[in-house]
Write a protein that holds these residues in place. Structure first.
Motif: not given
Length: 502
Positions: A13, A19, A22
């Motif tokens: 994260w 990212w 994601w």
């Protein structure tokens, strides 16, 4: 003996690469719901070729027509603002500054994107568009306008540019776009005979292996032999020029434990020269290779550094070639994918190469007794967004293939007996979902172009200590890298487009 390094799970994260994965996968899943009757993302704004500016944009899905042009734009901005700001905060960036800068970047980018869709600029069939003539550049001309505006801001309004840099993240934007691109390409895979698809991917892999080994060795040799650079400078420079630009320079610098200033200075050069290439190389390729479209696309992946500039160059090449040669419409997406595929194979190899260099430096060059290099370093260097690209590609290809097989079975015929119209009917639900993904991909592409311009300060070449580095970069890039890339692209992709046109 050094203590074994443990996996740092916080990278899931805290790192931009994760990212991109994601964010791309989240948008992919939400869009995919459309294929199953839940149109969650149909509000995504898209731009169309226009004469009347009031018809320049609107929601991707007719289910959200009630939002109108402004409504779809506002919802698209708001949702992407929230999602990217969450990512920015998680990565330790300043949320408030990021949100404010992102808003301005989004608005300016979209203005450029809409201008690029003007019929006089974009229409490939002027008469049908209702104009007497057109530059036939397709709507992707908006990318060029975004890049030019970004360059103007980045070089002449530096205070404003520094403020915008809080959210000008081209690598994050382009990696997210590439995750979505996997789905855009994947939906076409079941319509391509397997032998052609495997042949295509194999050629991309072979071309990259050949180009990588030639590029890196030559640049390293030139930097050491003719310019007198130390190994600390020559290795990141060779990676930056020959592989994936910024990411490769930073990975190599970390692998050989170079001083932080080394990869930073190389990365600055990479960005500047990538923009220089982006401004002229796609037009050169489209002009002289328009009848070898996959050669032109692969050349962009091998010659243009940084993921953003290489992918953007592939997009421009595809737009120009298809605009000039309507008969190549079946190649839509595959010219760009030739650039992306070659670039992704380069990205995949970064982790392996960084590990190899780390081993060489530890055991042969630095020779630090008792120190070892752990295999987990390959995972740390591996570009995670590539996983997303292949996931979206495989998932959409598999689902589309299953839908086509089921449709053929319902008609009592084999898949090979389906007509083109029946193929389209079979995967129509997935086509609607992928259209929404493609609208999002184009937004992230446009943001990439603008951001590349904003962060590209050409005055960096005048800074002390960069002159000799810039000269090496110039000599290697324009002396042999571009031309070796062209030769290898031609060798592996010559006439491959004919397989798609049968």
């Amino acid at each position: 003996m050094a203590e074994e390094r443990r996996i740092d799970w916080s990278s899931l994260w805290k790192k931009e690469d994760w990212w991109a994965f994601w964010l791309g996968m989240l948008l992919f899943v939400l869009c995919l719901a459309t294929a199953y009757g839940a149109d969650i993302m149909g509000w995504v704004v898209k731009s169309s070729t226009w004469v009347d500016v009031s018809k320049a944009m609107g929601p991707t899905s007719k289910n959200f027509a009630y939002l109108g042009p402004i409504g779809s734009f506002v919802v698209s901005w708001l949702v992407l603002l929230i999602l990217t700001t969450i990512g920015a905060v998680a990565m330790g960036w300043k949320g408030g500054k990021f949100a404010a800068a992102f808003t301005v970047i989004f608005i300016l980018t979209w203005i450029c994107w809409v201008i690029g869709h003007n019929a006089y600029i974009a229409a490939t069939d002027p008469a049908k568009a209702g104009v007497p003539w057109s530059l036939r550049m397709t709507g992707e001309a908006g990318y060029i306008f975004a890049l030019i505006l970004g360059l103007i801001i980045g070089n002449f309004f530096k205070g404003f540019a520094n403020w915008l840099k809080e959210a000008a993240k081209p690598e994050w934007f382009i990696k997210t776009a590439i995750v979505l691109l996997g789905a855009v390409v994947g939906i076409k895979a079941p319509t391509i005979p397997p032998e052609i698809l495997y042949n295509y991917l194999f050629r991309g892999l072979c071309a990259i292996v050949e180009a990588y080994l030639i590029y890196w060795a030559l640049v390293y040799w030139v930097a050491r032999r003719y310019f007198g650079f130390s190994r600390e400078w020559a290795a990141p420079l060779a990676s930056g020029i020959s592989i994936c630009g910024v990411s490769a320079a930073i990975a190599t610098g970390g692998a050989i434990r170079a001083r932080p200033v080394v990869p930073v200075m190389v990365a600055s050069l990479v960005i500047v020269f990538a923009v220089v290439e982006l401004l002229f190389l796609p037009f050169l390729a489209a002009t002289f290779l328009q009848h070898q479209p996959l050669v032109a696309g692969a050349w962009m992946g091998l010659a243009v550094k940084t993921d953003g500039a290489a992918t953007a160059s592939g997009e421009v090449v595809e737009a120009l070639i298809l605009g000039w040669n309507p008969e190549y419409e079946p190649l839509k997406g595959w010219i760009l994918n030739a650039a992306v595929t070659t670039k992704i194979f380069i990205d995949i190899f970064i982790g392996v190469w960084a590990f190899i260099l780390a081993v060489v430096w530890v055991y042969w060059i630095e020779r630090r007794p008792g120190e070892k290099v752990e295999k987990v370093e390959i995972w740390y260097r591996f570009p995670k967004f590539v996983i997303g690209y292949f996931l979206t590609f495989v998932i959409v290809a598999w689902l589309t293939s299953a839908a086509i097989n089921a449709y053929a079975a319902s008609l009592g015929v084999s898949v090979s007996e389906l007509t083109t119209e029946q193929f389209k009917a079979a995967y129509a639900p997935f086509s609607a979902a992928v259209n929404e993904m493609n609208s999002l991909r184009r937004i992230f592409f446009a943001l990439t172009f603008f951001s590349i311009g904003v962060i590209s300060d050409f005055s960096v070449l005048r800074k002390e200590g960069l002159g000799r580095l810039a000269l090496v970069y110039f000599v290697c890039l324009f002396g042999f890298i571009i031309w070796i890339g062209l030769a290898i692209s031609y060798l592996f992709f010559h006439d491959v487009h004919l397989l798609f046109l049968k």
